[in-house]
Design an enzyme around this catalytic site. Structure first.
Site, PDB file in Angstrom:
ATOM      1  N   GLY A  97      41.096  28.290  31.781  1.00  0.00           N
ATOM      2  CA  GLY A  97      40.592  29.147  30.722  1.00  0.00           C
ATOM      3  C   GLY A  97      39.325  29.880  31.123  1.00  0.00           C
ATOM      4  O   GLY A  97      39.088  30.190  32.296  1.00  0.00           O
ATOM      5  N   GLY A  98      38.472  30.128  30.126  1.00  0.00           N
ATOM      6  CA  GLY A  98      37.227  30.850  30.371  1.00  0.00           C
ATOM      7  C   GLY A  98      36.321  30.180  31.375  1.00  0.00           C
ATOM      8  O   GLY A  98      35.498  30.841  32.027  1.00  0.00           O
ATOM      9  N   GLY A 121      38.768  57.820  58.886  1.00  0.00           N
ATOM     10  CA  GLY A 121      37.826  57.362  57.873  1.00  0.00           C
ATOM     11  C   GLY A 121      37.417  55.925  58.057  1.00  0.00           C
ATOM     12  O   GLY A 121      36.316  55.529  57.664  1.00  0.00           O
ATOM     13  N   ALA A 122      38.294  55.120  58.672  1.00  0.00           N
ATOM     14  CA  ALA A 122      37.961  53.715  58.890  1.00  0.00           C
ATOM     15  C   ALA A 122      36.775  53.579  59.839  1.00  0.00           C
ATOM     16  O   ALA A 122      35.959  52.661  59.705  1.00  0.00           O
ATOM     17  CB  ALA A 122      39.164  52.959  59.435  1.00  0.00           C
TER      18      ALA A 122
END
Length: 524
Positions: free
Chosen positions: A179-180, A414-415
């Protein structure tokens, strides 16, 4: 006044009483609960703390705290500690704060008193400027206490966020976390898990089955190997608690106490100018041949020892903490042995998070570049490689720690820019004579630039081969970047360790200011 019949307890009586209460707090109300914990292959909270901290150094805070909730039978069950052990001690002689859920008490579930203890120890860690380690083994919010339990988690999340980038935060998962409650570990810097005994998930198998019809076990849904290899939630996974906690101690030895200090220096007896002769043969000159970048890292760092983060998630990028000339560095390196070392969604996010951590805690960055580009594909584009790859770019551009990049072999497109090129702020850009820096590989470039000529030629393959050679000799020779000031020096691989050590020593007093702003808005 007391009457003659009344007896005032002596100090020894009170000490006996205190000793009994402290023992009860440590042992719990039910001896069988300890046996059940051990039968699952799990240690108790105190046993875990004793493994984590230096012997005899633990100072417990609020061991006699008890809840004050009523209803649903809680008023009749008020054990000491309220299911969490908190305090501080030392690891390798340095102060560390810790809290550990005690599954024997309310299943480690969090109530108001339980949460207040955690809040206090977190506040103490932030104020003292010392790392915080959480040993998680709890069943989530204490249902009987309703919204006050949920508010307790809110206080933990708020403090996790406030401490982020201020003190190192390490979460060790030694049981369920559902859960949380799972969001607190996710907010911390590193998550350790132990196979078979630890699980993390927002909704458990029963809920998953009820909503989607899918049947799955707890380990299949949120076990250690799932989070280490698929989700990327867990940074480290071990087979038992003892080895896990020993590695937490090792990690703490590499980290500064807070963001105002440097990591501890340790002389490994490994000369800074040690020649790295093996590097002349470890990396093949042919850009298409594979090799394991970890062998390169081991040649460069002190005693060949490095601590890899996320070794099985985003494995085409290696992120490691190590020492070089006794000083801690963060190493980011493309891994040609996995997917040829391309950057993709997982490796970009992994690298970005690691770079941000190193920058927050004054750990210099060494980037080893051998990257053919970003991974192409419909799935990558549709799942957001643009915004996710931008996370790594943003992290590097935003980093103010000393930054050195070293191009080992290929660095395309771009890498190349993203892998801490000189153009985005690397303090020094070095390269080996085998480097190829270009928009793309020679084969692809020739096919684009000379497409018409190749197609019209009587012997297209012969023309293509010649044009590939022409492109490589004109734009991809090892000194092209150096001639234009994008590479500060081309070095002999055997001199790499010494060059890095000297460069880092020069940059040790580096100071850089970012523009005045509340905070940036990094890509999500």
């Amino acid at each position: 006044m007391t009457t003659a019949e009344e007896t005032v307890p002596s100090i020894m009586d009170r000490l006996d009483e205190l000793r009994s209460l402290k023992e009860q707090a440590r042992e719990g109300l039910d001896p069988a609960a300890t046996d059940r914990q051990h039968a699952k292959g799990k240690l108790t909270a105190h046993e875990r703390i004793e493994l984590l901290l230096d012997e005899g150094s633990f100072n417990e805070v609020e061991p006699l705290r008890r809840h004050r909730a009523t209803g649903f039978g809680l008023e009749a069950k008020r054990p000491y500690t309220d299911g969490v052990v908190t305090g501080w001690g030392t690891v390798h002689g340095r102060t560390v704060f810790v809290y550990a859920h005690d599954f024997r008490i309310f299943g480690g579930a969090l109530g108001e008193a339980h949460a207040t203890k955690i809040h206090k120890i977190m506040d103490m860690a932030i104020s003292a400027g010392a790392p915080l380690v959480s040993l998680n083994d709890g069943a989530g919010a204490r249902i009987q206490e309703g919204v006050t339990a949920l508010a307790g988690y809110g206080g933990i999340f708020q403090r996790n966020t406030r401490a982020s980038g201020v003190i190192p935060q390490i979460s060790v998962m030694l049981g369920p976390c559902a859960g949380g409650a799972a969001y607190s570990p996710a907010l911390t810097d590193f998550v350790f898990m132990v196979r078979e005994i630890s699980q993390m998930f927002i909704t458990g198998p029963d809920v998953v089955k009820a909503v989607t019809g899918e049947e799955i076990t707890q380990n299949g849904l949120g076990g250690a190997d799932v989070h280490a290899g698929i989700s990327g939630v867990a940074h480290f996974v071990y087979d038992d608690e003892e080895s896990c906690l020993e590695e937490v101690r090792f990690l703490l030895a590499l980290l500064p106490a807070n963001n105002r200090e440097l990591a501890p220096v340790e002389d490994a007896g490994d000369p800074a100018d040690r020649p790295t002769e093996a590097l002349r043969g470890l990396v093949p000159a042919d850009p298409g041949q594979s090799y394991d970048i970890r062998a390169v890292i081991e040649e460069l760092v002190d005693s060949g020892e490095h601590f890899e983060v996320h070794p099985v998630w985003g494995a085409n990028l290696v992120c490691s903490l190590a020492r070089l000339d006794g000083h801690v560095v963060g190493i980011v390196a493309n891994q040609p042995a996995v997917m040829a070392g391309v950057l993709d969604i997982e490796s970009s996010e992994k690298g970005a998070r690691f770079v941000q951590f190193c920058d927050a805690f004054n750990i210099p960055l060494v980037t080893l570049v051998d990257v053919p580009g970003f991974l192409p594909g419909v799935a990558q584009e549709h799942n957001g490689i643009i915004r996710r790859g931008a996370k790594l770019l943003y992290a590097y551009c935003n980093a103010t720690v000393p930054r050195i990049s070293l191009v080992l072999r290929k660095a395309y497109g771009g890498a190349y820019i993203v892998m801490d090129s000189r153009s985005i702020g690397a303090d020094l850009a070095l390269a080996w004579p085998t480097n190829e820096i270009a928009v793309m590989g020679a084969e692809g470039a020739a096919n684009v630039i000379f497409r018409r000529e190749i197609n019209a030629a009587p012997d297209p393959e012969s023309v293509r081969s010649q044009r590939i050679k022409d492109y490589r000799s004109e734009l991809m020779h090892p000194y092209y970047g150096a001639e234009r000031g994008l590479i500060d020096d081309v070095i002999d691989p055997r001199d790499t360790r010494g060059a890095l050590a000297r460069s880092l020593a020069m940059l040790r007093a580096k100071h850089a200011d970012l523009p005045s702003r509340k905070h940036g808005n990094p890509p999500q």
